[in-house]
Design an enzyme around this catalytic site. Structure first.
Site, mmCIF file in Angstrom:
data_model
loop_
_atom_site.group_PDB
_atom_site.id
_atom_site.type_symbol
_atom_site.label_atom_id
_atom_site.label_comp_id
_atom_site.label_asym_id
_atom_site.label_seq_id
_atom_site.Cartn_x
_atom_site.Cartn_y
_atom_site.Cartn_z
ATOM 1 N N GLU A 227 -0.626 5.675 -2.640
ATOM 2 C CA GLU A 227 0.823 5.924 -2.471
ATOM 3 C C GLU A 227 1.450 4.555 -2.289
ATOM 4 O O GLU A 227 1.308 3.929 -1.239
ATOM 5 C CB GLU A 227 1.069 6.775 -1.224
ATOM 6 C CG GLU A 227 0.266 8.057 -1.183
ATOM 7 C CD GLU A 227 1.097 9.280 -1.514
ATOM 8 O OE1 GLU A 227 2.259 9.111 -1.928
ATOM 9 O OE2 GLU A 227 0.571 10.383 -1.363
ATOM 10 N N CYS A 261 9.532 3.529 1.503
ATOM 11 C CA CYS A 261 9.045 3.462 0.116
ATOM 12 C C CYS A 261 10.082 4.054 -0.819
ATOM 13 O O CYS A 261 10.198 3.646 -1.959
ATOM 14 C CB CYS A 261 7.721 4.184 -0.020
ATOM 15 S SG CYS A 261 7.752 5.861 0.600
HETATM 16 P P1 NAD Z 1 0.122 -3.438 2.594
HETATM 17 O O1 NAD Z 1 -0.340 -3.190 1.204
HETATM 18 O O2 NAD Z 1 0.383 -4.837 2.997
HETATM 19 O O3 NAD Z 1 -0.930 -2.867 3.654
HETATM 20 C C1 NAD Z 1 -1.290 -1.491 3.679
HETATM 21 C C2 NAD Z 1 -2.619 -1.329 4.397
HETATM 22 O O4 NAD Z 1 -3.655 -1.945 3.633
HETATM 23 C C3 NAD Z 1 -2.681 -1.971 5.769
HETATM 24 O O5 NAD Z 1 -3.352 -1.093 6.637
HETATM 25 C C4 NAD Z 1 -3.491 -3.234 5.527
HETATM 26 O O6 NAD Z 1 -4.159 -3.708 6.664
HETATM 27 C C5 NAD Z 1 -4.462 -2.760 4.475
HETATM 28 N N1 NAD Z 1 -5.046 -3.789 3.619
HETATM 29 C C6 NAD Z 1 -4.515 -4.986 3.253
HETATM 30 N N2 NAD Z 1 -5.346 -5.625 2.392
HETATM 31 C C7 NAD Z 1 -6.409 -4.818 2.195
HETATM 32 C C8 NAD Z 1 -7.589 -4.909 1.400
HETATM 33 N N3 NAD Z 1 -7.827 -5.955 0.605
HETATM 34 N N4 NAD Z 1 -8.473 -3.892 1.442
HETATM 35 C C9 NAD Z 1 -8.240 -2.801 2.202
HETATM 36 N N5 NAD Z 1 -7.128 -2.653 2.985
HETATM 37 C C10 NAD Z 1 -6.231 -3.652 2.980
HETATM 38 O O7 NAD Z 1 1.436 -2.535 2.765
HETATM 39 P P2 NAD Z 1 2.390 -2.403 4.045
HETATM 40 O O8 NAD Z 1 3.177 -3.650 4.233
HETATM 41 O O9 NAD Z 1 1.641 -1.861 5.196
HETATM 42 O O10 NAD Z 1 3.374 -1.237 3.569
HETATM 43 C C11 NAD Z 1 4.512 -1.447 2.793
HETATM 44 C C12 NAD Z 1 4.290 -0.950 1.387
HETATM 45 O O11 NAD Z 1 3.863 0.419 1.411
HETATM 46 C C13 NAD Z 1 5.563 -0.941 0.555
HETATM 47 O O12 NAD Z 1 5.273 -1.371 -0.753
HETATM 48 C C14 NAD Z 1 5.973 0.524 0.563
HETATM 49 O O13 NAD Z 1 6.802 0.901 -0.510
HETATM 50 C C15 NAD Z 1 4.651 1.209 0.534
HETATM 51 N N6 NAD Z 1 4.725 2.576 1.023
HETATM 52 C C16 NAD Z 1 4.542 3.598 0.132
HETATM 53 C C17 NAD Z 1 4.647 4.918 0.563
HETATM 54 C C18 NAD Z 1 4.480 6.059 -0.401
HETATM 55 O O14 NAD Z 1 4.360 7.178 0.062
HETATM 56 N N7 NAD Z 1 4.478 5.849 -1.706
HETATM 57 C C19 NAD Z 1 4.936 5.174 1.903
HETATM 58 C C20 NAD Z 1 5.098 4.116 2.787
HETATM 59 C C21 NAD Z 1 4.981 2.815 2.337
#
Ligand code: NAD
Length: 456
Positions: A227, A261
């Site tokens: 997502e 998002c």
């Molecule tokens: P992010 O991608 O920076 O991090 C998300 C998660 O991934 C965190 O828990 C982080 O610690 C983990 N992570 C980071 N690198 C990783 C790796 N290499 N391997 C495994 N895990 C790893 O995103 P964020 O800043 O937490 O969230 C914001 C983003 O999420 C925005 O792009 C937003 O649009 C999206 N979002 C989407 C939805 C949806 O339902 N489509 C909902 C909420 C947020």
């Protein structure tokens, strides 16, 4: 150690030990051992724990909202809204799980019976985002647990205290410790988790991380759901009530400090009402109270992550250099220690500018004038993302015609920035893979097992 800081002022709230390679492995093995008994328990028993979890949210709502506000910077009223919204989602899962997962007899003839059984995936990884940690977390762990899975839940490092609160509440509700484990840490701990042979990976976060995760597990042929982000457009037709549309879209763009998002990220306005719409929109935005997240009257708080300040500064500078006009904001706010950005409105924008192409994830919007419905549809579809899109018009037939042409997982008529537990939540292209919510978002935590039964 993981430092948890208050994004409003930079003060350290907590220092927590992070999970390690060894502790992640131990939690995986414990979950693997515990999952069969959890799956074998009657569904009613599992649903009863979810119901007690809901009761726990209600009982502790004020404290949970305060914790969320302190570490994420979400204005306190919006933290309460998220928790109250969560109750409706849990109610949906409680109401629909039994029917959705019931075994189905699909054939019974001449001594041959065929049935489909929905069996849990096993041990699933839930790697989550910080912007709506209750919503995006619960979209996964509630139906996953209800379906009989064990869940290794890695909250975002920016919402760790909230993740630990969720774990404590689930355990107090009767979910065994090993069936739901919280992993503390950032990307490194996420990488460790993905080394374990989990039976499903359910991720919410950005496109770059989602892509990395899909690549990391690709060779294992494990179920993966992503997502991801969006660059969600809305088109405002010339027949609308301008003030009402402006008020609705300003809220859709700026709520949660623009960090949703499905925040409205681009607005296209028919040229006949463009100037009036922009005037009303700017007036709305200037009425938003920016302030301390704990203050009851605050509507816009700090950005949760310091890195996003640079992204917004770059988008403003890029747009202005290419001819955009800045009608509000465009700069950081001088609040010591925190990450603050003024609500920002840009007009005379176009698709050469990053602000109309790349996810902003902050209180900033570009408004572009269009001359026709066809031009609006072409621009709405000119994106690498496909999460949501909307149209504001008084004409239902026009709305249907336009929204049918837009490539997005969810489409909105006269509304925006909205998620319903009854509808599937999914994105196209860089917005994701798979879905959560709706009855399909329950079944997705199971796999269909086919039974061929000959009685003689
Ligand atoms: P992010 O991608 O920076 O991090 C998300 C998660 O991934 C965190 O828990 C982080 O610690 C983990 N992570 C980071 N690198 C990783 C790796 N290499 N391997 C495994 N895990 C790893 O995103 P964020 O800043 O937490 O969230 C914001 C983003 O999420 C925005 O792009 C937003 O649009 C999206 N979002 C989407 C939805 C949806 O339902 N489509 C909902 C909420 C947020």
């Amino acid at each position: 150690m993981l430092s948890i800081t208050n994004p409003a002022n930079g003060s350290v709230i907590a220092e927590l030990p992070e999970d390690t390679h060894e502790s992640v492995h131990a939690k995986f093995l414990a979950a693997r051992r515990a999952q069969p008994a959890w799956a074998a328990a009657p569904l009613a028993t599992r649903l009863a724990t979810i119901r007690r979890f809901r009761d726990g949210i209600v009982a502790h709502l004020e404290r949970l909202a305060a914790v969320l506000t302190s570490e994420v910077g979400k204005p306190i009223r919006q933290s309460r809204n998220e928790l109250n919204g969560l109750l409706g989602r849990i109610d949906f899962f409680l109401a629909e799980t039994e029917r959705t997962l019931a075994p189905r007899a699909v054939f019974d003839e001449g001594g041959m019976i065929e049935t489909i059984e929905q069996v849990p995936l096993g041990v699933v990884a839930n790697i989550s985002a910080w912007n709506y940690p209750y919503f995006v977390g619960a979209n996964v762990f509630v139906p996953a647990l209800a379906a009989g899975n064990a869940v290794l839940y890695k909250p975002s490092e920016y919402a760790t205290l909230t993740g630990l609160e969720i774990g404590n509440l689930l355990h107090a509700s009767g979910v065994p410790q090993d069936v739901f484990a919280v992993l503390v840490g950032g990307g490194r701990v996420g990488i460790e988790l993905l080394k374990e042979p989990v039976d499903g990976v359910f991720f919410t976060g950005s496109y770059p991380t989602g892509k990395r995760i899909a690549e990391a597990v690709a060779g294992r042929l494990t179920k993966v759901q992503l997502e991801l982000g969006g660059k969600d457009p809305t088109y405002v037709c010339e027949d609308v009530d301008v003030a009402a549309a402006a008020a609705s879209l300003a809220d859709g763009a700026m709520y949660n400090t623009g960090q949703s998002c499905c925040s409205v990220e681009r607005i296209y306005v028919h040229e006949r009402i463009h100037d009036a719409f922009v005037e009303a929109f700017v007036q709305e935005v200037q009425g938003f109270k920016v302030g301390e997240p704990a203050d009851e009257t605050t509507y816009i708080g700090p950005l949760t992550r310091s890195q996003q300040v640079k992204v917004l500064q770059m988008q403003v500078a890029d747009a202005v250099a290419k001819g955009a006009r800045l009608l509000a904001g465009g700069h950081t706010l001088d609040r010591p220690g925190g990450h603050w950005f003024a609500p920002t409105v840009l007009v005379d924008v176009n698709h050469d500018m990053a602000v109309m192409r790349e996810e902003s994830f902050g209180p900033i919007i570009g408004i572009q004038k269009v001359g026709s419905d066809d031009e609006a549809v072409r621009l709405m579809n000119d994106t690498e993302y496909g999460l949501t899109a909307g149209v504001y018009t008084r004409d239902p037939a026009r709305a249907r015609r336009l929204l049918a042409q837009v490539n997005a997982g969810s489409v909105y008529w006269n509304c925006c920035d909205r998620v319903s537990p009854r509808l599937p939540w999914s994105g196209l292209k860089h917005s994701g893979l798979g879905l959560t919510l709706s009855t399909e978002g329950i079944a997705t935590f199971t796999r269909p097992k086919a039974w061929h039964l000959r009685s003689a």
